[in-house]
Design an enzyme around this catalytic site. Structure first.
Site, PDB file in Angstrom:
ATOM      1  N   LYS A  13       0.836  -1.214   0.000  1.00  0.00           N
ATOM      2  CA  LYS A  13       0.000   0.000   0.000  1.00  0.00           C
ATOM      3  C   LYS A  13       0.872   1.265   0.000  1.00  0.00           C
ATOM      4  CE  LYS A  13      -2.014  -1.088   3.903  1.00  0.00           C
ATOM      5  NZ  LYS A  13      -1.295  -2.353   4.228  1.00  0.00           N
ATOM      6  N   ARG A  88      -9.511   1.157   9.179  1.00  0.00           N
ATOM      7  CA  ARG A  88      -9.088  -0.207   9.464  1.00  0.00           C
ATOM      8  C   ARG A  88     -10.124  -0.961  10.283  1.00  0.00           C
ATOM      9  NH1 ARG A  88      -3.126   0.613   9.007  1.00  0.00           N
ATOM     10  NH2 ARG A  88      -2.185  -1.428   9.292  1.00  0.00           N
ATOM     11  N   ARG A 123      12.014  -5.984   4.482  1.00  0.00           N
ATOM     12  CA  ARG A 123      11.718  -4.557   4.325  1.00  0.00           C
ATOM     13  C   ARG A 123      12.695  -3.745   5.172  1.00  0.00           C
ATOM     14  NH1 ARG A 123       5.977  -1.894   5.272  1.00  0.00           N
ATOM     15  NH2 ARG A 123       6.039  -3.013   7.235  1.00  0.00           N
ATOM     16  N   ARG A 156      11.753  -1.980  10.878  1.00  0.00           N
ATOM     17  CA  ARG A 156      10.640  -1.598  11.747  1.00  0.00           C
ATOM     18  C   ARG A 156      10.484  -2.639  12.841  1.00  0.00           C
ATOM     19  NH1 ARG A 156       5.452   0.147   8.129  1.00  0.00           N
ATOM     20  NH2 ARG A 156       4.341  -1.024   9.729  1.00  0.00           N
ATOM     21  N   ARG A 167      -0.117  -8.954  13.496  1.00  0.00           N
ATOM     22  CA  ARG A 167      -0.713  -7.946  12.594  1.00  0.00           C
ATOM     23  C   ARG A 167      -1.639  -8.632  11.595  1.00  0.00           C
ATOM     24  NH1 ARG A 167       4.517  -5.252  10.407  1.00  0.00           N
ATOM     25  NH2 ARG A 167       3.122  -4.040   9.059  1.00  0.00           N
TER      26      ARG A 167
END
Ligand code: AP5
Length: 210
Positions: A13, A88, A123, A156, A167
């Protein structure tokens, strides 16, 4: 044009939002990015959000809805925006409706849980400007520094595999039901998140008729 980029954590996203907002000349509003900045600066919102973000849980609706209300009232949002990571939950979507926001399209980027876990383990973020990279699929020149500002790349905290699993659970239980909410309004357009970054951009723009 007011667009929601929807999808599980790590679907792409943020990556697509950054490209598309430049093409459309409208800002991206990312609740995740606002919360990370607030946490970095130790603001009251950041202090409230930290425990939830680091555990892979949702920050309370009232906190994120207040962020969105403030941000959407800024002048650069007057001609439209891309919402990345909001809403969300159903109450967040209802709060958006109550603000009088008219959504033109909800682009749902779809990716399996397996691919997500794999992607998020590689990532990296710039610790200074927050730009997002991937060690294999979207690398910087040396995979140590940011290509945009030279800042050092960091991982992160919520990309830890255990937190990623949480998550994903949170996404399936609390966020995925929003697809039916927006489907009922005829707004959902689905795009596979397994393609290359440019191909996904092409498909999103085609879905938007651009
Ligand atoms: P947030 O920052 O919104 O995280 P997220 O939704 O979990 O999404 P990500 O940022 O992890 O992934 P993405 O889909 O943007 O993927 P990306 O483009 O980076 O939220 C973080 C936390 O804040 C939440 O867990 C929650 O605690 C809190 N929060 C935020 N909003 C909230 C709200 N509304 N309510 C309550 N709490 C909220 O891509 C991932 C990786 O893949 C990157 O490395 C990228 O380079 C790479 N990649 C992207 N596309 C491709 C591709 N096509 N092929 C290969 N690699 C790709």
């Amino acid at each position: 044009m007011n667009i929601i980029l929807f999808g599980p954590p790590g679907a792409g996203k943020g990556t697509q939002a950054e490209i598309i907002c430049q093409k459309l000349g409208i800002p991206t509003v990312s609740t995740g990015a606002v919360l990370r900045e607030a946490m970095k600066n130790g603001t009251p919102t950041g202090l409230k959000a930290k425990q939830y973000v680091e555990a892979g849980e949702l920050v309370p609706d009232a906190v994120v809805t207040a962020i969105i209300k403030d941000r959407l009232s800024e002048p650069d949002c007057a001609n439209g925006y891309i919402l990345d990571g909001f809403p969300r939950t159903i109450p967040q979507a209802e709060a958006l409706d109550a603000m009088g926001v008219k959504i033109d399209a909800v682009l749902s980027i779809e990716l399996s849980d397996e691919e997500i876990v794999n992607r998020l383990s590689n990532r990296r973020l710039c610790g200074v400007c927050g730009a997002s990279y991937h060690l294999l699929y979207n690398p910087t020149k040396d995979n140590v520094h940011c290509d945009k500002c030279g800042g050092e790349l960091i991982t992160r905290k919520d990309d830890d595999p255990k937190v990623v699993m949480n998550r994903l659970d949170t996404y399936h239980s609390q966020t995925e039901p929003l697809k039916a909410f927006y489907n009922a309004k005829g707004l959902v357009k689905t795009v596979s998140g397994s393609e290359t970054i440019p191909e996904i951009t092409r498909r999103i723009l085609a879905e938007l008729g651009i």
